[in-house]
Write an enzyme that holds these catalytic residues in place. Structure first.
Site, PDB file in Angstrom:
ATOM      1  N   ASN A  81       0.893  -1.117   0.105  1.00  0.00           N
ATOM      2  CA  ASN A  81      -0.136   0.010  -0.005  1.00  0.00           C
ATOM      3  C   ASN A  81       0.791   0.968  -0.065  1.00  0.00           C
ATOM      4  O   ASN A  81       1.255   1.461   0.974  1.00  0.00           O
ATOM      5  CB  ASN A  81      -0.882  -0.116   1.286  1.00  0.00           C
TER       6      ASN A  81
ATOM      7  N   ARG B  85      -2.620  -2.023  -3.248  1.00  0.00           N
ATOM      8  CA  ARG B  85      -3.794  -1.325  -3.141  1.00  0.00           C
ATOM      9  C   ARG B  85      -3.534   0.011  -4.135  1.00  0.00           C
ATOM     10  O   ARG B  85      -2.633   0.479  -4.114  1.00  0.00           O
ATOM     11  CB  ARG B  85      -3.904  -0.860  -1.704  1.00  0.00           C
TER      12      ARG B  85
ATOM     13  N   HIS C  89     -12.385   3.394  -0.196  1.00  0.00           N
ATOM     14  CA  HIS C  89     -12.448   2.624   1.202  1.00  0.00           C
ATOM     15  C   HIS C  89     -13.362   1.333   0.724  1.00  0.00           C
ATOM     16  O   HIS C  89     -13.905   0.559   1.607  1.00  0.00           O
ATOM     17  CB  HIS C  89     -13.241   3.175   2.383  1.00  0.00           C
TER      18      HIS C  89
ATOM     19  N   ARG D 173     -10.919  16.619   7.224  1.00  0.00           N
ATOM     20  CA  ARG D 173     -11.770  16.902   5.897  1.00  0.00           C
ATOM     21  C   ARG D 173     -13.144  17.537   6.303  1.00  0.00           C
ATOM     22  O   ARG D 173     -13.787  16.903   7.174  1.00  0.00           O
ATOM     23  CB  ARG D 173     -11.743  15.703   4.955  1.00  0.00           C
TER      24      ARG D 173
ATOM     25  N   ASP E 109      -7.192  14.099  16.045  1.00  0.00           N
ATOM     26  CA  ASP E 109      -7.224  12.654  16.718  1.00  0.00           C
ATOM     27  C   ASP E 109      -8.226  12.669  17.538  1.00  0.00           C
ATOM     28  O   ASP E 109      -8.328  13.363  18.666  1.00  0.00           O
ATOM     29  CB  ASP E 109      -5.638  12.326  17.160  1.00  0.00           C
TER      30      ASP E 109
ATOM     31  N   GLU F 243      -8.230  -4.753   5.158  1.00  0.00           N
ATOM     32  CA  GLU F 243      -7.899  -4.557   3.876  1.00  0.00           C
ATOM     33  C   GLU F 243      -6.837  -5.444   3.369  1.00  0.00           C
ATOM     34  O   GLU F 243      -7.082  -5.867   2.113  1.00  0.00           O
ATOM     35  CB  GLU F 243      -7.730  -3.229   3.433  1.00  0.00           C
TER      36      GLU F 243
HETATM   37  P1  ADP Z   1      -6.253   5.451   8.413  1.00  0.00           P
HETATM   38  O1  ADP Z   1      -6.067   4.354   8.315  1.00  0.00           O
HETATM   39  O2  ADP Z   1      -7.153   6.271   7.750  1.00  0.00           O
HETATM   40  O3  ADP Z   1      -4.882   6.313   8.779  1.00  0.00           O
HETATM   41  P2  ADP Z   1      -7.098   4.813  11.191  1.00  0.00           P
HETATM   42  O4  ADP Z   1      -8.444   3.746  10.567  1.00  0.00           O
HETATM   43  O5  ADP Z   1      -6.083   3.931  11.715  1.00  0.00           O
HETATM   44  O6  ADP Z   1      -6.773   5.772   9.818  1.00  0.00           O
HETATM   45  O7  ADP Z   1      -7.768   5.585  11.950  1.00  0.00           O
HETATM   46  C1  ADP Z   1      -7.044   6.485  12.908  1.00  0.00           C
HETATM   47  C2  ADP Z   1      -7.671   7.452  13.851  1.00  0.00           C
HETATM   48  O8  ADP Z   1      -8.455   6.440  14.694  1.00  0.00           O
HETATM   49  C3  ADP Z   1      -6.770   8.338  14.587  1.00  0.00           C
HETATM   50  O9  ADP Z   1      -6.778   9.554  14.047  1.00  0.00           O
HETATM   51  C4  ADP Z   1      -7.882   8.305  15.913  1.00  0.00           C
HETATM   52  O10 ADP Z   1      -8.497   9.478  15.797  1.00  0.00           O
HETATM   53  C5  ADP Z   1      -8.631   7.098  15.801  1.00  0.00           C
HETATM   54  N1  ADP Z   1      -8.341   6.110  17.314  1.00  0.00           N
HETATM   55  C6  ADP Z   1      -7.467   5.353  17.078  1.00  0.00           C
HETATM   56  N2  ADP Z   1      -7.381   4.714  18.389  1.00  0.00           N
HETATM   57  C7  ADP Z   1      -8.406   5.281  19.236  1.00  0.00           C
HETATM   58  C8  ADP Z   1      -8.905   5.142  20.545  1.00  0.00           C
HETATM   59  N3  ADP Z   1      -8.519   4.615  21.223  1.00  0.00           N
HETATM   60  N4  ADP Z   1      -9.971   5.942  20.515  1.00  0.00           N
HETATM   61  C9  ADP Z   1     -10.430   7.076  19.918  1.00  0.00           C
HETATM   62  N5  ADP Z   1      -9.797   7.055  18.643  1.00  0.00           N
HETATM   63  C10 ADP Z   1      -8.928   6.247  18.182  1.00  0.00           C
END
Ligand code: ADP
Length: 399
Positions: free
Chosen positions: A7, A91, A180, A241, A283, A384
């Site tokens: 990926n 991917r 997605h 976004r 986050d 994925e």
């Molecule tokens: P991507 O693959 O699109 O980069 P992810 O699916 O890994 O993203 O999601 C990342 C987001 O998940 C982080 O920005 C965070 O906001 C959220 N996240 C991860 N762990 C936790 C948690 N324990 N509690 C709340 N949110 C979380």
């Protein structure tokens, strides 16, 4: 068959090696800062310590070469020779209207992907770089492209067409594509399995809530609508976004701020969403903490986010004339207990009732709904890479 799943982003590259029909995940890792000073590779063989290699990687070919070295490493590797790799699954973000399913990568396919780069200028070029780098280093290994857009190619025309002059669709393929897809398909299939039903007999609403976020309506095994659009900017509010907004806002802000429409779009992609509203973070862990501490705009950002997800759930119930399951997946969906509760709050009129006790869980495949909830609420960690590896094996075995 051992499959390498790749990926590739513009400056990062995630990979996994899976033994399909055997022990599953063997190793995984990530290369970051490709082409930027300070590049490094983090590699992990399942059941072993992580290995970190700090070495300059000027381009994607350098990065793949180091990944292959790590996979062959005497102590941390999982291969004795590259010949053990039966295939590589890539991917690819955008397959345009051409690909409704995964394909064996040929020169023609690479050419089509290059043509699609116009539609996904941030994503497809690095995907293509990854493919070319792998082809150079493993010239005889079959490669398969698995598209983020493919699962959404069943969305009917009335759902993917924008109400703008039709010629823009004909001339420039301006339409909803959706992203997605690999994740939506995986979790919807798991949802059917968890309910003991056939995939083609259930109506599932999938919420992929990660850094990027999208929902999909999956009816009888096919996707009939999704929230991302021509680009991943549409639909849900996300980490950075905006999601769907009135397009007139773009020109209004551009004029007021004396910036270009391009710059506004950049702000909508990178400085908006829950980050933009809260001013705290993109986050959800930071936002949850700030909300607990009483930071008003953090509370507001979470409320705006949840409300947008709710509106999609409602509209997909309408589009499918009901639903059997509502699925939460990806970083936020899998881990943010409070956000899941907020989204499902006061949806009992639609047959959605979350059980607070059951919802007190992270990252495990499980049922979150109350026993009397008409629509089952499910937590399904996405995978994925497994989907990419499955498609890759299926295509390569049929050669
Ligand atoms: P991507 O693959 O699109 O980069 P992810 O699916 O890994 O993203 O999601 C990342 C987001 O998940 C982080 O920005 C965070 O906001 C959220 N996240 C991860 N762990 C936790 C948690 N324990 N509690 C709340 N949110 C979380």
């Amino acid at each position: 068959m051992k499959v390498l799943v790749v990926n590739c982003g513009s400056s990062s590259l995630k990979y996994q090696v899976l033994e399909m029909g055997g022990s599953g995940l063997l190793a995984k890792g990530i290369v970051e800062r490709i082409g930027i000073p300070g590049s490094f590779l983090k590699h992990e063989k399942v059941g072993d310590d992580k290995m970190v290699l700090e070495v300059e990687m000027k381009n994607h070919k350098d990065a793949i070469a180091h990944v292959l070295e790590a996979l062959l490493n005497e102590d941390h590797g999982v291969l004795t020779s590259l010949d053990e790799l039966g295939a590589v699954g890539h991917r690819v973000v955008h397959g345009g209207e051409k690909y409704a399913s995964s394909v064996l990568i040929t020169e023609d396919v690479v050419q089509v992907l290059e043509e699609c780069s116009d539609l996904a200028p941030l994503h497809n070029p690095p995907n293509i770089l990854g493919i070319k780098a792998c082809q150079e280093l493993m010239p005889t290994t079959p490669m398969v492209g698995v598209f983020d857009t493919a699962f959404h190619q069943t969305v009917p025309k009335e759902a993917y067409l924008y109400a703008i002059p039709y010629e823009y669709y004909e001339k420039y393929q301006v339409r909803k594509y959706g992203f997605h897809g690999t994740s939506h398909k995986y979790v919807a299939e798991r949802a059917a399995a968890m309910m003991g039903k056939a995939f083609n007999e259930v109506k599932v609403i999938t919420c992929h809530l990660g850094n990027g976020a999208s929902c999909a309506a999956v009816k009888n095994g096919v996707c009939i609508d999704t929230s991302m659009g021509f680009t991943p900017l549409d639909g849900l509010v996300m980490g950075t976004r905006s999601g769907a907004i009135d397009p007139a806002v773009i020109i209004y802000i551009a004029e007021k701020e004396g910036i270009t429409a391009d710059q506004v779009i950049n702000i909508l992609n990178k400085k908006s969403g829950v980050l933009g509203i809260s001013g705290v973070s993109s986050d959800f862990r930071d936002l949850g903490q700030a909300a607990e501490e009483g930071v008003e705009r953090a509370v507001l950002a979470l409320a705006v986010y949840a409300l947008r997800v709710k509106t999609y759930i409602g509209s997909y119930i309408a589009e499918m004339n009901g639903a059997d399951a509502l699925v939460f997946t990806a970083g936020v969906g899998e881990n943010d207990i409070a956000m899941r509760e907020l989204i499902c709050k006061d949806l009992d009129a639609l047959g959605i009732k979350i059980d607070k006790e059951k919802n007190n869980i992270r990252g495990e495949e499980t049922i979150l709904s109350a026993d009397d909830s008409k629509i089952k609420i499910l937590l399904v960690p996405t995978n994925e890479e497994l989907m990419i590896a499955r498609d890759t094996v299926e295509i390569v075995e049929a050669l």
